[in-house]
Enzyme design. Structure first.
Site, PDB file in Angstrom:
ATOM      1  NE  ARG A   1      -3.762  -2.030   2.703  1.00 10.61           N
ATOM      2  CZ  ARG A   1      -3.603  -3.153   3.397  1.00 10.61           C
ATOM      3  NH1 ARG A   1      -2.455  -3.391   4.036  1.00 10.61           N
ATOM      4  NH2 ARG A   1      -4.570  -4.045   3.464  1.00 10.61           N
TER       5      ARG A   1
ATOM      6  CE  LYS B   1      -6.656  -0.178   4.326  1.00  7.61           C
ATOM      7  NZ  LYS B   1      -7.904  -0.344   3.555  1.00  7.61           N
TER       8      LYS B   1
ATOM      9  CG  HIS C   1      -4.577   0.816  -4.105  1.00  5.97           C
ATOM     10  ND1 HIS C   1      -4.008   0.699  -2.857  1.00  5.97           N
ATOM     11  CD2 HIS C   1      -5.580  -0.105  -4.129  1.00  5.97           C
ATOM     12  CE1 HIS C   1      -4.648  -0.230  -2.165  1.00  5.97           C
ATOM     13  NE2 HIS C   1      -5.601  -0.734  -2.912  1.00  5.97           N
TER      14      HIS C   1
ATOM     15  NE  ARG D   1      -3.198  -3.337  -1.584  1.00  2.00           N
ATOM     16  CZ  ARG D   1      -2.835  -4.150  -0.590  1.00  2.00           C
ATOM     17  NH1 ARG D   1      -1.558  -4.438  -0.421  1.00  2.00           N
ATOM     18  NH2 ARG D   1      -3.729  -4.666   0.229  1.00  2.00           N
TER      19      ARG D   1
ATOM     20  CG  HIS E   1      -7.051  -8.176   1.138  1.00  2.00           C
ATOM     21  ND1 HIS E   1      -7.255  -8.571  -0.165  1.00  2.00           N
ATOM     22  CD2 HIS E   1      -6.743  -6.856   1.079  1.00  2.00           C
ATOM     23  CE1 HIS E   1      -7.077  -7.544  -0.967  1.00  2.00           C
ATOM     24  NE2 HIS E   1      -6.771  -6.492  -0.240  1.00  2.00           N
TER      25      HIS E   1
ATOM     26  CE1 TYR F   1      -6.665  -6.770  -7.256  1.00  2.00           C
ATOM     27  CE2 TYR F   1      -7.035  -7.805  -5.128  1.00  2.00           C
ATOM     28  CZ  TYR F   1      -6.654  -6.719  -5.885  1.00  2.00           C
ATOM     29  OH  TYR F   1      -6.274  -5.568  -5.258  1.00  2.00           O
TER      30      TYR F   1
END
Length: 294
Positions: free
Chosen positions: A145, A169, A240, A243, A266, A275
């Site tokens: 990120r 995160k 992004h 990514r 994630h 994806y």
């Protein structure tokens, strides 16, 4: 309401350790609710499920998308659950709320040839060429990120094994792999360019500005756009997007979705499943190869 919202934001920052960006997002929702309450003449003690539903209807009429309404609903749920748990309210009025289904947006990606064109177009003999190439190689090689790349420090890189320790995160730590070309570009930058950027106040951040400080997210976005424009890539490119391309190309190459989930950091595999849309050709090939009537 204002006092409760302020206390809740402090809770998110201090006890939950959530990012400033997330705190700002929650604050925007709560500020909008406080303004709606003032116009409606409703104190916090009189806010029930019907009032919250009316607030969300108003937000929708103001132009919020389904995705933004979904985020706002989550903010209301965690805020009122927190209030009820601390006995500021006799019950949680947000518990029955149902978040609208998010809009399905397929992630944009760059083709592998465009990635090659971009990375090979950065001249190493020009000022900051080594830095920018290392940065873009790392974005694509490790799926970082933007915030993770900006915060990357020297002590988090294992050059012998080719791994990086990332705190993403929610302060969750993961280990990501660095490809051979990205590692080579990173070492080239660290040996031949970063020393010239170091000042007395420089920290151990990997990517430095011309003043010796860590690069800001806005500056990294600008660099990515400038390098893509110089390479002749007309598509709107942002960090992004690299990514997304990282995850998409791994999936197309046969990587397991759970592995990609781990590499991206994630929390829920449903986030990673977006994806899978790009892998239609591979699915057709597998079906033809293994199904009796393929």
């Amino acid at each position: 309401m204002d006092s409760a919202a302020e206390s809740f934001i402090r809770f998110l920052a201090i006890e939950r350790g959530l990012s400033e960006a997330y705190q700002l997002s929650v604050r925007q929702t709560l500020d909008a609710l406080a303004e709606w309450m003032r116009r409606s003449g409703k104190p916090l003690a009189e806010i029930g499920t019907d009032e919250l539903a009316a607030f969300l209807v108003q937000r929708k009429s103001d132009g919020l998308t389904a995705a933004s309404l979904r985020v706002s609903t989550v903010h209301l749920k965690i805020f009122f659950r927190w209030l009820a748990a601390r006995n500021h309210l006799p019950m949680d009025p947000a518990e029955p709320l149902v978040a609208p289904r998010g809009e399905s947006h397929l992630p944009e990606t760059l083709h592998a040839d465009q990635i090659t064109l971009l990375l090979d177009s950065i001249p190493q003999d020009q000022p900051l060429g080594r830095r920018d190439k290392a940065m873009l190689e790392l974005f694509y090689s490790s799926g970082l990120r933007l915030s993770e790349l900006c915060k990357l420090r020297l002590e988090l890189i294992d050059f012998d094994e080719g791994f990086i320790r990332i705190t993403g995160k929610g302060n969750k730590t993961r280990i990501v792999r660095t490809g051979r070309k990205a590692l080579a570009a990173l070492l080239d930058y660290l040996r031949n360019e970063r020393p010239s950027l170091v000042t007395k106040r420089t920290s151990s951040h990997v990517f430095l500005s011309v003043r010796g400080g860590p690069l800001s997210p806005d500056r990294v976005r600008q660099i990515v756009k400038e390098r893509c424009a110089a390479a002749g890539i007309e598509q709107n490119v942002y960090p992004h997007l690299l990514r997304h391309s990282f995850a998409t190309h791994l999936l197309e190459g046969g990587a397991d979705l759970r592995v990609i989930q781990e590499l991206l950091g994630h929390a829920d595999i449903s986030t990673t499943q977006i994806y899978t849309h790009v892998d239609g050709a591979r699915l057709k090939s597998i079906h033809r190869k293994f199904h009796p009537r393929g």
